[in-house]
Motif scaffolding. Sequence first.
Motif, PDB file in Angstrom:
ATOM      1  N   VAL A 122      -3.266   2.785  11.548  1.00 33.54           N
ATOM      2  CA  VAL A 122      -2.589   1.887  10.620  1.00 33.54           C
ATOM      3  C   VAL A 122      -3.558   1.580   9.480  1.00 33.54           C
ATOM      4  O   VAL A 122      -4.684   1.128   9.724  1.00 33.54           O
ATOM      5  CB  VAL A 122      -2.155   0.580  11.303  1.00 33.54           C
ATOM      6  CG1 VAL A 122      -1.467  -0.351  10.301  1.00 33.54           C
ATOM      7  CG2 VAL A 122      -1.250   0.853  12.495  1.00 33.54           C
ATOM      8  N   TYR A 123      -3.110   1.838   8.267  1.00 31.98           N
ATOM      9  CA  TYR A 123      -3.869   1.499   7.063  1.00 31.98           C
ATOM     10  C   TYR A 123      -3.171   0.302   6.422  1.00 31.98           C
ATOM     11  O   TYR A 123      -2.100   0.453   5.836  1.00 31.98           O
ATOM     12  CB  TYR A 123      -3.917   2.690   6.108  1.00 31.98           C
ATOM     13  CG  TYR A 123      -4.901   3.746   6.549  1.00 31.98           C
ATOM     14  CD1 TYR A 123      -6.148   3.849   5.933  1.00 31.98           C
ATOM     15  CD2 TYR A 123      -4.603   4.621   7.581  1.00 31.98           C
ATOM     16  CE1 TYR A 123      -7.067   4.802   6.341  1.00 31.98           C
ATOM     17  CE2 TYR A 123      -5.518   5.577   7.994  1.00 31.98           C
ATOM     18  CZ  TYR A 123      -6.743   5.660   7.377  1.00 31.98           C
ATOM     19  OH  TYR A 123      -7.661   6.607   7.793  1.00 31.98           O
ATOM     20  N   PRO A 124      -3.757  -0.903   6.539  1.00 27.30           N
ATOM     21  CA  PRO A 124      -3.082  -2.118   6.048  1.00 27.30           C
ATOM     22  C   PRO A 124      -2.732  -2.098   4.564  1.00 27.30           C
ATOM     23  O   PRO A 124      -1.716  -2.673   4.168  1.00 27.30           O
ATOM     24  CB  PRO A 124      -4.082  -3.225   6.353  1.00 27.30           C
ATOM     25  CG  PRO A 124      -4.831  -2.723   7.534  1.00 27.30           C
ATOM     26  CD  PRO A 124      -4.977  -1.239   7.282  1.00 27.30           C
ATOM     27  N   ASN A 125      -3.528  -1.469   3.731  1.00 28.57           N
ATOM     28  CA  ASN A 125      -3.223  -1.337   2.308  1.00 28.57           C
ATOM     29  C   ASN A 125      -3.520   0.102   1.915  1.00 28.57           C
ATOM     30  O   ASN A 125      -4.553   0.406   1.327  1.00 28.57           O
ATOM     31  CB  ASN A 125      -4.040  -2.317   1.466  1.00 28.57           C
ATOM     32  CG  ASN A 125      -3.662  -2.249  -0.007  1.00 28.57           C
ATOM     33  OD1 ASN A 125      -2.599  -1.768  -0.375  1.00 28.57           O
ATOM     34  ND2 ASN A 125      -4.557  -2.720  -0.861  1.00 28.57           N
ATOM     35  N   SER A 126      -2.612   0.976   2.254  1.00 31.88           N
ATOM     36  CA  SER A 126      -2.847   2.399   2.096  1.00 31.88           C
ATOM     37  C   SER A 126      -3.044   2.803   0.638  1.00 31.88           C
ATOM     38  O   SER A 126      -2.441   2.227  -0.271  1.00 31.88           O
ATOM     39  CB  SER A 126      -1.682   3.187   2.689  1.00 31.88           C
ATOM     40  OG  SER A 126      -1.933   4.568   2.580  1.00 31.88           O
ATOM     41  N   GLU A 127      -3.859   3.813   0.470  1.00 33.02           N
ATOM     42  CA  GLU A 127      -4.140   4.363  -0.855  1.00 33.02           C
ATOM     43  C   GLU A 127      -3.309   5.605  -1.144  1.00 33.02           C
ATOM     44  O   GLU A 127      -3.491   6.234  -2.186  1.00 33.02           O
ATOM     45  CB  GLU A 127      -5.628   4.730  -0.946  1.00 33.02           C
ATOM     46  CG  GLU A 127      -6.548   3.566  -0.700  1.00 33.02           C
ATOM     47  CD  GLU A 127      -8.007   3.989  -0.543  1.00 33.02           C
ATOM     48  OE1 GLU A 127      -8.338   5.186  -0.739  1.00 33.02           O
ATOM     49  OE2 GLU A 127      -8.818   3.111  -0.213  1.00 33.02           O
TER      50      GLU A 127
ATOM     51  N   GLN B  83      -0.064  -0.960  -2.949  1.00 32.43           N
ATOM     52  CA  GLN B  83       0.886  -2.045  -3.199  1.00 32.43           C
ATOM     53  C   GLN B  83       0.852  -3.102  -2.104  1.00 32.43           C
ATOM     54  O   GLN B  83       1.702  -3.979  -2.061  1.00 32.43           O
ATOM     55  CB  GLN B  83       2.304  -1.486  -3.341  1.00 32.43           C
ATOM     56  CG  GLN B  83       2.470  -0.572  -4.536  1.00 32.43           C
ATOM     57  CD  GLN B  83       3.882  -0.048  -4.645  1.00 32.43           C
ATOM     58  OE1 GLN B  83       4.851  -0.788  -4.471  1.00 32.43           O
ATOM     59  NE2 GLN B  83       4.017   1.236  -4.934  1.00 32.43           N
ATOM     60  N   GLY B  84      -0.123  -2.999  -1.196  1.00 29.06           N
ATOM     61  CA  GLY B  84      -0.248  -3.996  -0.135  1.00 29.06           C
ATOM     62  C   GLY B  84       0.622  -3.738   1.075  1.00 29.06           C
ATOM     63  O   GLY B  84       0.757  -4.618   1.920  1.00 29.06           O
ATOM     64  N   TYR B  85       1.202  -2.540   1.163  1.00 27.99           N
ATOM     65  CA  TYR B  85       2.031  -2.212   2.316  1.00 27.99           C
ATOM     66  C   TYR B  85       1.242  -1.350   3.296  1.00 27.99           C
ATOM     67  O   TYR B  85       0.571  -0.398   2.896  1.00 27.99           O
ATOM     68  CB  TYR B  85       3.292  -1.458   1.902  1.00 27.99           C
ATOM     69  CG  TYR B  85       4.224  -2.274   1.048  1.00 27.99           C
ATOM     70  CD1 TYR B  85       4.873  -3.381   1.580  1.00 27.99           C
ATOM     71  CD2 TYR B  85       4.438  -1.943  -0.276  1.00 27.99           C
ATOM     72  CE1 TYR B  85       5.730  -4.145   0.794  1.00 27.99           C
ATOM     73  CE2 TYR B  85       5.293  -2.690  -1.068  1.00 27.99           C
ATOM     74  CZ  TYR B  85       5.929  -3.801  -0.524  1.00 27.99           C
ATOM     75  OH  TYR B  85       6.769  -4.537  -1.307  1.00 27.99           O
ATOM     76  N   PRO B  86       1.349  -1.635   4.576  1.00 25.32           N
ATOM     77  CA  PRO B  86       0.672  -0.795   5.564  1.00 25.32           C
ATOM     78  C   PRO B  86       1.376   0.547   5.751  1.00 25.32           C
ATOM     79  O   PRO B  86       2.598   0.635   5.662  1.00 25.32           O
ATOM     80  CB  PRO B  86       0.721  -1.619   6.853  1.00 25.32           C
ATOM     81  CG  PRO B  86       1.608  -2.770   6.591  1.00 25.32           C
ATOM     82  CD  PRO B  86       1.973  -2.810   5.157  1.00 25.32           C
ATOM     83  N   GLU B  87       0.547   1.555   6.032  1.00 25.38           N
ATOM     84  CA  GLU B  87       1.066   2.894   6.319  1.00 25.38           C
ATOM     85  C   GLU B  87       0.612   3.315   7.703  1.00 25.38           C
ATOM     86  O   GLU B  87      -0.542   3.113   8.083  1.00 25.38           O
ATOM     87  CB  GLU B  87       0.548   3.899   5.291  1.00 25.38           C
ATOM     88  CG  GLU B  87       1.080   5.309   5.522  1.00 25.38           C
ATOM     89  CD  GLU B  87       0.569   6.341   4.535  1.00 25.38           C
ATOM     90  OE1 GLU B  87       1.118   7.463   4.541  1.00 25.38           O
ATOM     91  OE2 GLU B  87      -0.369   6.051   3.786  1.00 25.38           O
TER      92      GLU B  87
ATOM     93  N   VAL C 297       6.651  -1.536   6.474  1.00 23.66           N
ATOM     94  CA  VAL C 297       5.680  -0.516   6.845  1.00 23.66           C
ATOM     95  C   VAL C 297       6.261   0.830   6.408  1.00 23.66           C
ATOM     96  O   VAL C 297       7.484   0.983   6.333  1.00 23.66           O
ATOM     97  CB  VAL C 297       5.375  -0.528   8.360  1.00 23.66           C
ATOM     98  CG1 VAL C 297       6.604  -0.165   9.180  1.00 23.66           C
ATOM     99  CG2 VAL C 297       4.201   0.370   8.711  1.00 23.66           C
ATOM    100  N   TYR C 298       5.389   1.768   6.105  1.00 25.53           N
ATOM    101  CA  TYR C 298       5.883   3.091   5.724  1.00 25.53           C
ATOM    102  C   TYR C 298       5.053   4.184   6.370  1.00 25.53           C
ATOM    103  O   TYR C 298       3.989   3.932   6.935  1.00 25.53           O
ATOM    104  CB  TYR C 298       5.948   3.251   4.208  1.00 25.53           C
ATOM    105  CG  TYR C 298       4.641   3.440   3.484  1.00 25.53           C
ATOM    106  CD1 TYR C 298       4.287   4.684   2.976  1.00 25.53           C
ATOM    107  CD2 TYR C 298       3.759   2.385   3.252  1.00 25.53           C
ATOM    108  CE1 TYR C 298       3.109   4.879   2.277  1.00 25.53           C
ATOM    109  CE2 TYR C 298       2.580   2.559   2.548  1.00 25.53           C
ATOM    110  CZ  TYR C 298       2.259   3.803   2.063  1.00 25.53           C
ATOM    111  OH  TYR C 298       1.085   3.991   1.375  1.00 25.53           O
ATOM    112  N   LEU C 299       5.580   5.407   6.300  1.00 20.48           N
ATOM    113  CA  LEU C 299       4.908   6.581   6.842  1.00 20.48           C
ATOM    114  C   LEU C 299       5.470   7.823   6.174  1.00 20.48           C
ATOM    115  O   LEU C 299       6.563   7.797   5.606  1.00 20.48           O
ATOM    116  CB  LEU C 299       5.062   6.669   8.361  1.00 20.48           C
ATOM    117  CG  LEU C 299       6.466   6.555   8.974  1.00 20.48           C
ATOM    118  CD1 LEU C 299       7.213   7.873   8.894  1.00 20.48           C
ATOM    119  CD2 LEU C 299       6.385   6.103  10.402  1.00 20.48           C
TER     120      LEU C 299
END
Length: 174
Positions: free
Chosen positions: A67-72, A79-83, A117-119
């Motif tokens: 889990v990346y809390p603020n994915s790049e 945008q501050g969304y976890p991936e 959350v996204y993936l």
Amino acid sequence: MVYYEDEKILIRDMLHSDAGIITNEEIAQGWDQTIDKYEMRLEHQAAGKSIALVAEYKGNVAGYINVYPNSEWGSFANQGYPEIVDFGVLEKYRKNGIGSKLMDIAEQIASKYSDIVYLGVGLHSGYGSAQRMYVKRGYVPDGSGVWYRDKVCLYFADCCNDDDLVLYLSKVLR
């Protein structure tokens, strides 16, 4: 840290020793794998960029998720969304609820940072079971279209149906 434990499944932070085990098991499955990916996940975890998890099944390393809390990366980058990134269960341990439990814990962790959350999921047939699982869990396409090599794949652009051809999905957690 332990995130979940029952009589068969244990979900905990990834350790350096897990990287070699996972790599060797995936090579035994016929995958073209190196330890580099797992060492990178551990580096990101040590730097506070991610939470790298491992699942054990009856005491054996069986799966992983990050889990990346603020994915790049991806459609919601920076945008501050976890991936949720790089999720897998070793073939010999599939169909034991490990993947569902890893996703449950990853979503719980993500919910501490955002309500979304996204993936990214690959589009070739090797990702078929993952695609179905994500839809059943409530993930929907984010509307950005197909991505190739970390960029939106433009209309009529050349691409290859490999692990870099993905569709981003998101889920509202609360």
